[in-house]
Enzyme design. Structure first.
Site, PDB file in Angstrom:
ATOM      1  N   HIS A  10       2.888  -3.573   6.552  1.00 48.33           N
ATOM      2  CA  HIS A  10       1.906  -2.494   6.373  1.00 48.33           C
ATOM      3  C   HIS A  10       1.998  -1.556   7.567  1.00 48.33           C
ATOM      4  CE1 HIS A  10      -0.710  -4.357   3.131  1.00 48.33           C
ATOM      5  NE2 HIS A  10       0.190  -5.281   3.379  1.00 48.33           N
TER       6      HIS A  10
ATOM      7  N   GLU B 158       1.509  -5.225  10.729  1.00 48.96           N
ATOM      8  CA  GLU B 158       1.154  -3.809  10.835  1.00 48.96           C
ATOM      9  C   GLU B 158       2.129  -3.176  11.821  1.00 48.96           C
ATOM     10  OE1 GLU B 158      -1.228  -2.261   9.168  1.00 48.96           O
ATOM     11  OE2 GLU B 158      -2.448  -3.908   8.341  1.00 48.96           O
TER      12      GLU B 158
ATOM     13  N   GLU C  23       1.578   3.498   2.984  1.00 52.02           N
ATOM     14  CA  GLU C  23       2.054   2.878   4.224  1.00 52.02           C
ATOM     15  C   GLU C  23       3.557   2.636   4.073  1.00 52.02           C
ATOM     16  OE1 GLU C  23      -0.414  -0.569   4.760  1.00 52.02           O
ATOM     17  OE2 GLU C  23      -2.252   0.596   4.510  1.00 52.02           O
TER      18      GLU C  23
ATOM     19  N   HIS D  74       0.872  -1.167   0.000  1.00 56.74           N
ATOM     20  CA  HIS D  74       0.000   0.000   0.000  1.00 56.74           C
ATOM     21  C   HIS D  74       0.914   1.223   0.000  1.00 56.74           C
ATOM     22  CE1 HIS D  74      -3.352  -2.633   1.889  1.00 56.74           C
ATOM     23  NE2 HIS D  74      -3.501  -2.541   0.577  1.00 56.74           N
TER      24      HIS D  74
HETATM   25 ZN    ZN Z   1      -1.862  -1.907   4.231  1.00 54.21          ZN
END
Ligand code: ZN
Length: 517
Positions: A270, A352, A164, A161
């Site tokens: 991410h 994350e 990110e 992404h």
């Molecule tokens: Zn992401």
């Protein structure tokens, strides 16, 4: 044996190549979330509960985070209006504007210098190009980087992404750590010497440049991988070429790279939350419901290997131990980790790194403090379980084999380039079965696995057509029995390489029965 093209390796390459040709004639859209055209904004809504969340995901909304009943999603103006009509009160989240992150060009320059300055342990490889023609650069760090060795291959991927960017920054810092400490720090040196570690810091360079979640065609790359069971039901090993039709070029490049390298372990970085998310993201269950893989205990273990060294993650108030099953959090259809596990036999998790998607660049040093040990520990996890080589008993050639574990319904595959497999397993006693089409399958029982380095089990497989008459039948069984009885048989009847014994009779009988089924 690099450079030699045995029949098995040709078989794997042919399957990947067929899919590439099909891509040119592609037409249907992927079954995962389609592209978003035009402006997209981040909005937050409050849902009544898991059913409402599930309806959003199934309805094609691009949910990007969930905290309790608060759901973050990326929406077009039409979708925002639709949410209002469905009774929601979407609140716009201000876009991230931090500009002090590294640009795509500066990241590429850093990768090129790393490869140029450390040719003994680095190779830079172009995997493909983005929609806008930006190259996808992956860097391999290992000793003997030009050789296909008996070593597990693993990968770290950042910035899938584009908004990110923490993942790209952490990947670059890990690369720097590996290169500067190789030969100095014992732990780093051992990791580089025993592992083929690939890093793709930026999977979505167009999104990185425009600070967009999406690629330049509006696709969310983590919703664009083949979906089980809609797009595939069998892995590459069973002769099913990868479904690349209509997929974004960034996804196609990563699929091909994954299949060509037989990865054992992977992490996809991410930001927007602080947690290790392990498969399944989608097993047909509603959002909020745990969807464990057959390797659930293993995934929890390796996820904790990451989170335990990251203090804020480990102390999460939302996720016990800083880990979660993907589906138990919220369903993702067309995600990368499920495809890696189901289709390629690679254990991948989604990490994350920060509750803020683009935190102020001044906190990157602190984030690296939180993640450096975690990134090393997670990488080292590829060395647990059982490993070995699967080769042809007659020629010594490496084989592309399926490796099954009794009691865990999920196979892994050897790397046909060297014949090596790395079946990550927690401590215990296991039976492993080695299967190659056209060969006598073998089972090795009672393999004791400890908590340290993997147990080595090398296996030689033989072809069951003892008399070479093109059939596997009772005549072959008779020859093996004769050999066991001590009669003179002019063929090799030692199928397992352990001398001619009753075991060989059992193996040839099994081979004949398989053919009859
Ligand atoms: Zn992401």
């Amino acid at each position: 044996m690099p450079g030699l093209d045995g029949p098995v390796r040709i078989r794997r390459r042919a399957m990947i190549a067929i899919a590439c040709i099909l891509v040119l004639a592609a037409s249907p859209v992927p079954s995962a979330a389609g592209p978003r055209s035009g402006p997209v904004q981040v909005v937050e809504i409050t849902v009544s509960g898991p059913q409402a969340l599930d309806a959003l995901v199934r309805g094609g909304y691009d949910v990007s985070g969930v905290r309790g009943t608060r759901v973050t999603l990326y929406a077009t103006p039409e979708e925002v209006e639709q949410l209002r009509q469905e009774g929601y009160a979407p609140v716009a989240v201000p876009p991230a504007v931090e500009k002090a992150y590294q640009s795509y060009d500066s990241l590429v320059q850093a990768l090129q210098s790393a490869a140029a300055d450390h040719p003994e342990i680095c190779r830079l490889k172009k995997l493909g190009a983005s929609v806008m023609g930006r190259d996808l650069w992956a860097i391999l760090v290992t000793d003997n980087p030009d050789a296909e060795e008996d070593e597990p291959e693993i990968k770290y991927i950042g910035a899938m992404h584009g908004d990110e960017t923490v993942g790209a920054e952490m990947c670059m810092r890990l690369l720097d750590l590996l290169l500067t400490e190789y030969g100095n720090d014992g732990r780093v040196t051992a990791l580089v010497n025993t592992t083929a570690l690939w890093i793709l810091p930026v999977m979505n360079p167009d999104g990185l440049e425009t600070v967009s979640r999406y690629n330049a065609d509006g696709f969310d790359l983590n919703r664009s991988f083949p979906v089980y069971p809609d797009d595939f039901t069998e892995p590459l090993f069973h002769g099913v070429p990868p479904d690349l039709a209509s997929r974004p070029p960034e996804v196609v490049a990563v699929i091909q790279w994954t299949l060509e390298n037989s990865f054992v372990l992977s992490a996809n970085f991410h930001s927007g939350d602080l947690v290790v998310n392990y498969p399944y993201d989608d097993d047909g269950k509603p959002s909020g419901v745990d969807a464990p893989t057959p390797d659930d205990a293993l995934f929890k273990n390796i996820s904790r290997r990451y989170s335990i060294h990251n203090e804020p993650m480990w102390n999460s108030t939302q996720f016990p131990d800083g880990i979660t099953n993907g589906s138990a959090w919220y369903t993702v259809r067309g995600g990368m980790q499920d495809w890696n596990y189901r289709y390629a036999g690679c254990n991948e998790v989604t990490i994350e790194l920060s509750t803020t998607k683009r935190p102020a660049p001044t906190v990157l040093d602190a984030l690296w403090e939180d993640n450096s040990q975690s990134m090393l520990s997670y990488a080292e996890a590829c060395h647990i379980g059982v490993r070995g080589l699967v080769t042809d008993k007659a020629t010594g050639e490496p084989l592309w084999a399926e490796v099954r574990v009794t009691g865990i319904d999920h196979p892994v595959y050897t790397d046909p380039d060297a014949g090596d497999y790395h079946r990550m397993l927690l401590p215990g006693r296991y039976a492993l079965k080695y299967v190659v089409p056209g060969y006598v399958a073998r089972t090795v029982k009672d393999i004791a696995v400890g908590s340290g380095q993997a147990r080595r089990v090398d296996v030689k497989l033989a072809q069951p057509d003892i008399n070479r008459d093109g059939k596997v039948d009772a005549a072959d069984v008779q020859l093996v029995i004769n050999a066991v009885l001590g009669l003179d048989v002019p063929y090799d009847c030692d199928l397992d390489g352990g001398g001619v014994t009753a075991t060989d009779v059992q193996l040839i009988v099994n081979a004949v029965l398989d053919k009859l089924q």
